[in-house]
Write an enzyme that holds these catalytic residues in place. Sequence first.
Site, PDB file in Angstrom:
ATOM      1  N   ARG A  92      -6.018  -0.962  -0.008  1.00 58.10           N
ATOM      2  CA  ARG A  92      -6.060  -0.414   1.340  1.00 58.10           C
ATOM      3  C   ARG A  92      -6.501  -1.499   2.324  1.00 58.10           C
ATOM      4  O   ARG A  92      -7.362  -2.302   2.002  1.00 58.10           O
ATOM      5  CB  ARG A  92      -7.038   0.766   1.388  1.00 58.10           C
ATOM      6  N   CYS A  94      13.819  13.104 -18.795  1.00 63.12           N
ATOM      7  CA  CYS A  94      12.500  13.651 -18.451  1.00 63.12           C
ATOM      8  C   CYS A  94      12.558  14.327 -17.082  1.00 63.12           C
ATOM      9  O   CYS A  94      11.963  15.365 -16.862  1.00 63.12           O
ATOM     10  CB  CYS A  94      11.449  12.549 -18.417  1.00 63.12           C
ATOM     11  N   HIS A 132      -3.326  13.861   5.662  1.00 65.91           N
ATOM     12  CA  HIS A 132      -4.643  14.427   5.927  1.00 65.91           C
ATOM     13  C   HIS A 132      -4.659  15.289   7.175  1.00 65.91           C
ATOM     14  O   HIS A 132      -3.918  15.033   8.128  1.00 65.91           O
ATOM     15  CB  HIS A 132      -5.667  13.293   6.096  1.00 65.91           C
ATOM     16  N   THR A 167       0.822  -1.212   0.000  1.00 61.04           N
ATOM     17  CA  THR A 167       0.000   0.000   0.000  1.00 61.04           C
ATOM     18  C   THR A 167       0.860   1.268   0.000  1.00 61.04           C
ATOM     19  O   THR A 167       0.467   2.291  -0.546  1.00 61.04           O
ATOM     20  CB  THR A 167      -0.905  -0.022   1.251  1.00 61.04           C
ATOM     21  N   SER A 197      -0.532   9.423   6.896  1.00 61.17           N
ATOM     22  CA  SER A 197      -0.547  10.630   7.731  1.00 61.17           C
ATOM     23  C   SER A 197      -0.235  10.295   9.184  1.00 61.17           C
ATOM     24  O   SER A 197       0.345  11.088   9.908  1.00 61.17           O
ATOM     25  CB  SER A 197      -1.935  11.288   7.685  1.00 61.17           C
ATOM     26  N   ILE A 232      -4.487  -0.414   9.105  1.00 59.63           N
ATOM     27  CA  ILE A 232      -4.002   0.945   8.911  1.00 59.63           C
ATOM     28  C   ILE A 232      -4.292   1.356   7.461  1.00 59.63           C
ATOM     29  O   ILE A 232      -3.426   1.325   6.598  1.00 59.63           O
ATOM     30  CB  ILE A 232      -2.495   1.054   9.241  1.00 59.63           C
ATOM     31  N   CYS A 267      18.412  10.306 -16.863  1.00 57.19           N
ATOM     32  CA  CYS A 267      16.980  10.425 -17.157  1.00 57.19           C
ATOM     33  C   CYS A 267      16.712  11.851 -17.602  1.00 57.19           C
ATOM     34  O   CYS A 267      16.870  12.785 -16.827  1.00 57.19           O
ATOM     35  CB  CYS A 267      16.175  10.103 -15.901  1.00 57.19           C
TER      36      CYS A 267
END
Lengths: 480, 415
Positions: free
Chosen positions: A310, A401, A49, A40, A340, A334, A399
């Site tokens: 999640r 980009c 958040h 995750t 956060s 979690i 790289c």
Amino acid sequence: MFDVTIIGAGVIGASVASYLSKYQLRVVVLERENDVACGTSKANTGLVHAGYDTHAGTVKAAMNVRGNQLYEAESKRLKFPFRKIGSLVVALNDEEYEVVESLFENGKVLGIEGLEILDGNAVKAMEPSITAEPVGALFAPTAGITEPWEVTMAYMEHAMDNGVALKLNYAVSQIQKTSDGFLINDEIETKLIVNCAGVHADDLYGMVTETPEFKIIPRRGQYYLLDKETEGFVNHTIFPTPTKMGKGIVVAPTIDGNILVGPDSEDLPQSMKEATETTRENLTALKENAAHMCGNIPFHLNITNFSGMRAEPDTGDFIIEMSKVDGFVNVAGIKSPGLSSAPAIAERVEGIVKQAFVSLLPNEDYVDTRRERIKFNHLDEAAQAALMRKDPRYGRIICRCEMITEGEIVDAIHRNCGGRTLNGIKRRVRPGAGRCQGGFCGPRVMEILSRELNLPLTAIVQEGKDAYILTKETKVEEEA
Amino acid sequence: MSAYDLVVIGGGPAGLAAAVEAYDNGVESILIIERDRELGGILMQCIHNGFGLHHFKEELTGPAYAERFINMLKAKGIDYKIDTMVAEITKDKRIKTMSASDGITWVQAKAIVLAMGCRERTRGAISIPGSRPAGVFTAGTAQRYINMEGYMVGERVFILGSGDIGLIMARRMTLEGAKVLGVAEIMPHSNGLTRNIVQCLDDFEIPLYLSHTIIDIRGKDRLTGITIAQVDEKMQPIEGTEEAIECDTLLLSVGLIPENEISRALGVAIDPRTKGPRVNQYMETSLEGVFACGNVVHVHDLVDYVTEESIRAGRNAAAFIKGRQFKAVEAYTMTTPGEGIGYIVPQEICEQSAAETVTLLFRVKKTYKNARINVFGDGEKIKSLKKMHLAPGEMERVDLKLEKVYQQLTVEVEA
């Protein structure tokens, strides 16, 4: 014999490891994948958040609010990127406006600073890309964005700098209770286990009890990641009004200057915890749903799609406690706002571990910070020139980009918790994360990995241990 | 800071031809800057033949074609820097370069030729759903691994997109011992050259699935399979036509995009149709003295055409350095793609004389049989060509001698 074995090297396992490295403890982190942040932690929205939508009194609320407060200092201490950009929860009708008002009230109870309710015009003025007609919005200035895998790596590297061991490609298949702790896979002895196994936390807990009190539901969310050309399309994280399935589809800037659209929300059966594929139906629906808020999202500038799983607990709240099995600490369920909450969760687990050991001595060699990654492209010309004089590999762009130099890649390989795979390097220093998606730099990064790790090119993998890229050397040319 | 009359950004076929031609037109102070470790650009990985039929009147491999220009370059003593990245170009034509050997340097130019080529569209650009295993390559990247690095990328191969690179790679993978299971093309026609379909697919009995796309990719670590499906006129998959295919490699040949990050940062006007700089017939961009040529302007099907366009850019860059000002005219003609036309290069014509031939290069949007190409000057038909066959995969051209000043030139297909 280890004192503490942490199972799972996502952002939670890594932050716990980092916090425990303050003490004279023998700590090992076991990770079944060949890198950290492979679950995750690598596939989420990257948001820190504010916490207004977590209910007062829950563990989740306590962790989110505290975590948010810690983030800025943590980002400075451990040198990971973090920016408080503020978020908007936008109400498109009166019913949603009531939800926004209740979020505002809830946020005040939780002590979240700076919350404000804006009217529709103010919302439009703030984010002209919103094409819907907002009634109003909750503005949370303390909401931020970060790079979730870099947070994980920062914690793990810091832990390793302070003596924590990391075992990659190590899947835990059985745990036996012993007189003074546990025996893992018949070979690792440990006094304490901290279960940070993400979507598999219930499976792991099931190895030590026949009656686990929780189940983890894999909840999949899919995303679009748009080219940096879209930078500025929105400047705050834009949420619709939340529902019971979650916070809704977000349109958000990433810390690297892209725009992220997602996730949708889909509960899958227990057997599908690894099903992190994207699907045509969901990607199509996701586009349409996001368009309700922002009608002109430049999806033609999409550079990649991904999905994350999640860990939705059936109990509804974060589970952070010494379980009924003595010595087995669960850090489970979690889901968002897990990223956060990570520093606050680590703090809480530190407390649990301190209680479990009668007396803990401080780690005398402990270093509180982490050496910053050099981001060549962010330096001014004088600093760039100085760096190149010291090490010419910082003059070679690999790289184009993302303007990443060979020097940065070599450093990312050789640090503690270094990158060993193509995607591991991409997450650490971003070659391949840009618009060409590694088309040009892939072969160069492979070459550097092969040289620095002293491995044949055919042994370099993209992500998982069987994700080989090249099969064999070509035959001698005979083509007509 | 060093100074050159002409600095060419990119040492592929476009940059090489522009530099050589500028030299032949009396400009000796030239620098080519190339980011790769050798000159030649993508030609160096195109080891198949078929290059040079127009320009050299003989069939060459990619490296052999490049070598001719590299030899000319060396014989003339034109300066070049390899393994060097251009980080920035300023409006007053100062160029910031970076390399491991020289660090940061600045070069002052009198004129610049942009010749950065193009890059491949990726899986993300077309949002193919499914898992994200290893084994999904853009065709050009696979070509580099095989032809330059000397490594195979897989054994059971499927290819999405029937552009030329995809077709060439179908043959190349087959010759290297891989099994190429098929090529899917979302359009009802191929975007590749007819000769490549014959020589790369038909000759090896590789099926071409027209009006098909990939709707799923499977495999956790390495690719294990894909699902293809037929699409309707709106390019949407038709239910019931899905077919699962087991493969370990998927090559994507789904289009090329001119690489104009540097041009954009410099402030050159970009045509949203070509995604390259807007140019006049002298290959001069919206900025005076900044020229562009090759795939950075629009994607060509043959390197010979790149060379022809780049010669024009090099010659005119030399003329500019010697004092000719192309933008010092009052009358501009805009070219406009009409019915059936995707884009036109040049986008503007800034001086017209009957003595000078103006070449319009363009692509049609779909295939036509027995159609006409009509050119209108301010509504008046000034040229009409009969065409047996028109396809988006084949660039078309019209040469014009303009006898009066038009405000607008429109090209249309008459079906």
